[in-house]
Design a protein around this motif. Structure first.
Motif, PDB file in Angstrom:
ATOM      1  N   LEU A 161       0.820  -1.209   0.000  1.00  0.00           N
ATOM      2  CA  LEU A 161       0.000   0.000   0.000  1.00  0.00           C
ATOM      3  C   LEU A 161       0.854   1.258   0.000  1.00  0.00           C
ATOM      4  N   GLU A 162       1.980   1.224   0.684  1.00  0.00           N
ATOM      5  CA  GLU A 162       2.838   2.409   0.733  1.00  0.00           C
ATOM      6  C   GLU A 162       3.467   2.697  -0.619  1.00  0.00           C
ATOM      7  N   LYS A 163       3.760   1.669  -1.412  1.00  0.00           N
ATOM      8  CA  LYS A 163       4.373   1.892  -2.731  1.00  0.00           C
ATOM      9  C   LYS A 163       3.399   2.591  -3.670  1.00  0.00           C
ATOM     10  N   GLY A 164       2.112   2.258  -3.571  1.00  0.00           N
ATOM     11  CA  GLY A 164       1.104   2.984  -4.329  1.00  0.00           C
ATOM     12  C   GLY A 164       0.940   2.569  -5.774  1.00  0.00           C
ATOM     13  N   ARG A 165       1.500   1.430  -6.185  1.00  0.00           N
ATOM     14  CA  ARG A 165       1.365   0.992  -7.577  1.00  0.00           C
ATOM     15  C   ARG A 165       0.523  -0.274  -7.650  1.00  0.00           C
ATOM     16  N   PRO A 166      -0.379  -0.388  -8.622  1.00  0.00           N
ATOM     17  CA  PRO A 166      -1.150  -1.622  -8.783  1.00  0.00           C
ATOM     18  C   PRO A 166      -0.229  -2.784  -9.162  1.00  0.00           C
ATOM     19  N   VAL A 167      -0.524  -3.961  -8.637  1.00  0.00           N
ATOM     20  CA  VAL A 167       0.299  -5.151  -8.915  1.00  0.00           C
ATOM     21  C   VAL A 167      -0.621  -6.342  -9.109  1.00  0.00           C
ATOM     22  N   PHE A 168      -0.090  -7.341  -9.856  1.00  0.00           N
ATOM     23  CA  PHE A 168      -0.764  -8.636  -9.906  1.00  0.00           C
ATOM     24  C   PHE A 168      -0.426  -9.417  -8.645  1.00  0.00           C
ATOM     25  N   LEU A 196      -5.961 -11.419 -10.405  1.00  0.00           N
ATOM     26  CA  LEU A 196      -6.262 -10.541  -9.272  1.00  0.00           C
ATOM     27  C   LEU A 196      -5.283  -9.375  -9.268  1.00  0.00           C
ATOM     28  N   ILE A 197      -5.843  -8.148  -9.221  1.00  0.00           N
ATOM     29  CA  ILE A 197      -5.044  -6.917  -9.162  1.00  0.00           C
ATOM     30  C   ILE A 197      -5.335  -6.218  -7.839  1.00  0.00           C
ATOM     31  N   ILE A 198      -4.264  -5.797  -7.172  1.00  0.00           N
ATOM     32  CA  ILE A 198      -4.397  -4.969  -5.977  1.00  0.00           C
ATOM     33  C   ILE A 198      -3.941  -3.559  -6.350  1.00  0.00           C
ATOM     34  N   ALA A 199      -4.860  -2.582  -6.258  1.00  0.00           N
ATOM     35  CA  ALA A 199      -4.547  -1.189  -6.598  1.00  0.00           C
ATOM     36  C   ALA A 199      -4.710  -0.330  -5.355  1.00  0.00           C
ATOM     37  N   PRO A 200      -3.620   0.196  -4.786  1.00  0.00           N
ATOM     38  CA  PRO A 200      -3.735   1.038  -3.587  1.00  0.00           C
ATOM     39  C   PRO A 200      -4.523   2.314  -3.872  1.00  0.00           C
ATOM     40  N   LEU A 201      -5.257   2.775  -2.864  1.00  0.00           N
ATOM     41  CA  LEU A 201      -5.991   4.041  -2.939  1.00  0.00           C
ATOM     42  C   LEU A 201      -5.149   5.107  -2.252  1.00  0.00           C
ATOM     43  N   ALA A 234      -8.410   3.380  -9.461  1.00  0.00           N
ATOM     44  CA  ALA A 234      -8.063   3.611  -8.058  1.00  0.00           C
ATOM     45  C   ALA A 234      -7.784   5.085  -7.791  1.00  0.00           C
ATOM     46  N   THR A 235      -7.083   5.751  -8.727  1.00  0.00           N
ATOM     47  CA  THR A 235      -6.750   7.164  -8.532  1.00  0.00           C
ATOM     48  C   THR A 235      -8.011   8.019  -8.461  1.00  0.00           C
TER      49      THR A 235
END
Length: 617
Positions: A161-168, A196-201, A234-235
């Protein structure tokens, strides 16, 4: 951190419902469509020989999705729009996880690291139903609380979450983060094969949570380009959450500020029953200038005040607070309503001519059953009679406060016992769909219906009826309502005399007091009341040059008022043993339950109260 999980799950058997266009037949039909038709269907293409067309499809989808997300005005709406835009066009399931509480401005979460999970399908979230609004809309997915997830401070989820980039979720770190975040068996099955993609808010200053997007096994896996799509979703969601949280907080602060400037509670004067309502505008986060006030006056009279400063801003609220304070000060001088508005207009000019206000000041005398009203550009009050008739009280409108040069008039009228006077601001009777005159007629109709209804038990119910649907729906303007039901005071419970300021006046006052209390059956209070009356009248004789007024009133307490033309307020002091006087007010303070002195336009009023015996209370 409050964590909301907004999930749009597949149907039974691992397939999405036909309504979402995700069955095998619908996918075969979609594959036969030209790229432009696929774009119109809202689903970006994941593969195909024409990569340029696929990119155009993605851009079209992103344009529609981000516009949809931007429509949300509060947190629930923003998350609903994200879920509706992502499912099924981009993913089969969407989860949103939010910190609770959400950070705002430069503040940090009070419980960092705690993610609270909620779930729903991709149908819109049901709004909180107002009383009497009926059941929720069909198909609305319920919000369900789930377990609390506590990611470790240096764990994979926190780092992601701190990096802020979406990842697989295809690396050990991202797989561990997804497993730590999710508890859905369907979602956990998608941890392989880039489904599955995790995209930080990321908001303007803080991490607020994440969006998890999942595709089922019967659909193409995500591609690298889909990471960019997820990043944009997400942005825009994070910006929408930032906006909604800031808007909600500003509205909460504005509403709290407005309410602190209104009376925390209404007084309970004898002879009149009071009720009030204040509803802030639901379409603005800025405070308004609506206010009302009830001010007890000497002689058991009461002042009813309502006003409205033009505009919605912090400045309007500040002007309103100053005007309310000025009215309270002027009312303490016991001036006629027209003089109070005249002095209020003078003081308002010093505050700045760019802000004007309307104000209506009414003075009710429960002994004489009279009402004295003066108006400065405000809407006329409505009088509801005991038999259900309504009338608009005709009061010369005058110029608004702050315009300058206002020529205000006081109108005196009879205040019938059992009648109710309603003072209100324009938010109650004016809207985009109705002008003021029509709104006043609708108000009179609601009052007549309330008077004839057996379900309206008292003044509080009448106020609810007067508001109509404004208490349930959106409001374009603030609404302030003050209702006063006239009960009056029986003439046989009041006695008053005018006496010349002579040395023998104190003896005369004692004799009149003794006789009156005997007639009222209050012989047990004769001795103490005679002493108190004698001390207060003797003090008035020392300074008065005109006749003194002695007034006794028996309601829920025994009240005595002595009025003279001297503006000198008596002060209690401790007399020395050698002093011959100076003990009068000390005795009043010891024997009376309450006492006080009030300056009025003609001089001053000194009063005291005594409790009635138990058999007369």
């Amino acid at each position: 951190m409050r964590k909301r999980h907004i999930g749009a799950e597949q149907g039974a058997g691992g397939h999405t419902s036909p309504a979402h266009g995700s069955t095998a037949a619908s996918r075969r039909a979609a594959a036969r469509r030209p790229p432009a038709a696929q774009a119109r269907a809202g689903r970006p293409r994941d593969d195909g020989p024409d990569a340029a067309v696929s990119r155009i499809d993605r851009l079209r989808y992103l344009d529609a999705a981000t516009r949809r997300i931007a429509r949300g005005m509060d947190l629930d709406e923003t998350l609903n729009e994200l879920c509706g835009a992502a499912v099924p066009a981009f993913a089969d399931t969407a989860f949103v996880h939010l910190y609770a509480p959400l950070p705002t401005g430069d503040e940090t979460a009070t419980a960092p690291g705690v993610l609270r999970l909620h779930a729903m399908d991709h149908a819109p979230l049901p709004r909180t139903a107002a009383p009497g609004s009926g059941p929720a809309a069909p198909g609305a997915g319920p919000v369900q609380a789930a377990e609390v997830v506590r990611p470790t401070a240096a764990g994979p989820l926190t780092e992601l979450l701190e990096k802020g980039r979406p990842v697989f979720a295809d690396t050990p770190g991202s797989t561990a983060a997804a497993a730590e975040l999710l508890r859905s068996p369907h979602a956990l099955r998608a941890l392989t094969g880039r489904r599955l993609i995790i995209a930080p808010l990321h908001g303007r200053n803080h991490v607020m949570g994440s969006v998890v997007l999942v595709r089922g096994p019967d659909r193409h896996a995500f591609t690298r380009d889909d990471l960019l799509v997820a990043s944009q979703l997400a942005t825009h969601t994070a910006l929408g959450i930032d906006k909604s949280v800031a808007f909600a907080r500003e509205a909460s602060v504005a509403d709290a500020l407005q309410r602190t400037m209104l009376p925390p509670s209404l007084p309970e004067p004898v002879g009149v029953v009071l009720a009030s309502r204040y509803l802030p505008s639901s379409r603005t986060a800025q405070v308004g200038g609506d206010w009302y006030d009830v001010i007890p006056l000497p002689g058991n009279r009461v002042a009813l005040v309502i006003g409205d400063v033009m505009g919605h801003s912090m400045t309007s609220a500040a002007i309103m607070g100053q005007l309310r304070t000025i009215v309270q000060t002027l009312a303490g001088l016991d001036l006629p309503p027209d003089e109070i508005l005249h002095h209020l207009d003078e003081q308002a000019e010093r505050l700045g001519s760019e802000h004007t206000a309307t104000c209506l000041y009414a003075m009710y005398d429960p002994v004489l059953h009279r009402l004295l009203i003066s108006n400065a550009g405000h809407l006329p009050p409505v009088l509801l009679h005991a038999d259900g008739r309504t009338e608009v009280v005709e009061v010369p409108p005058g110029a608004p406060i702050g315009v300058g040069g206002g020529d205000f008039e006081s109108t005196e009228m009879h205040a019938p016992t059992g009648a109710t006077l309603l003072l209100y601001t324009d938010g109650l009777v004016e809207s985009r769909a109705s002008d003021v005159l029509t709104g006043v007629e609708h108000l009179r109709t609601r009052l007549r219906e309330a008077a004839s209804s057996s379900t309206v038990a008292g003044l509080e119910d009448l106020c609810d009826q007067a508001l109509g649907t404004l208490g349930l729906g959106d409001r374009e303007d603030d609404v302030a309502l003050l209702a006063a039901r006239f009960e009056g005071i029986l003439p046989e419970t009041v006695a008053y005399w005018y006496m010349a300021p002579r040395p023998q006046t104190a003896r005369q006052a004692r004799r009149l007091t003794r006789r009156t209390l005997h007639d009222w059956g209050l012989d047990s209070l004769v001795e103490s009341t005679e002493l108190l009356v004698s001390e207060v009248v003797a003090n008035a004789v020392r300074f008065a040059s005109r006749p003194i007024t002695l007034r006794l009133l028996c309601t829920d307490v025994l009240r005595c008022e002595v009025e003279d033309d001297s503006a000198i307020i008596p002060r209690m002091r401790h007399a020395r043993l050698s002093d011959e006087g100076g003990r009068g007010l000390f005795l009043v303070d010891q024997l009376a339950r309450r006492w006080g002195a009030t300056r009025v336009s003609s001089g001053k009023v000194v009063w005291f109260e005594q409790p009635l015996p138990d058999d007369r209370a």
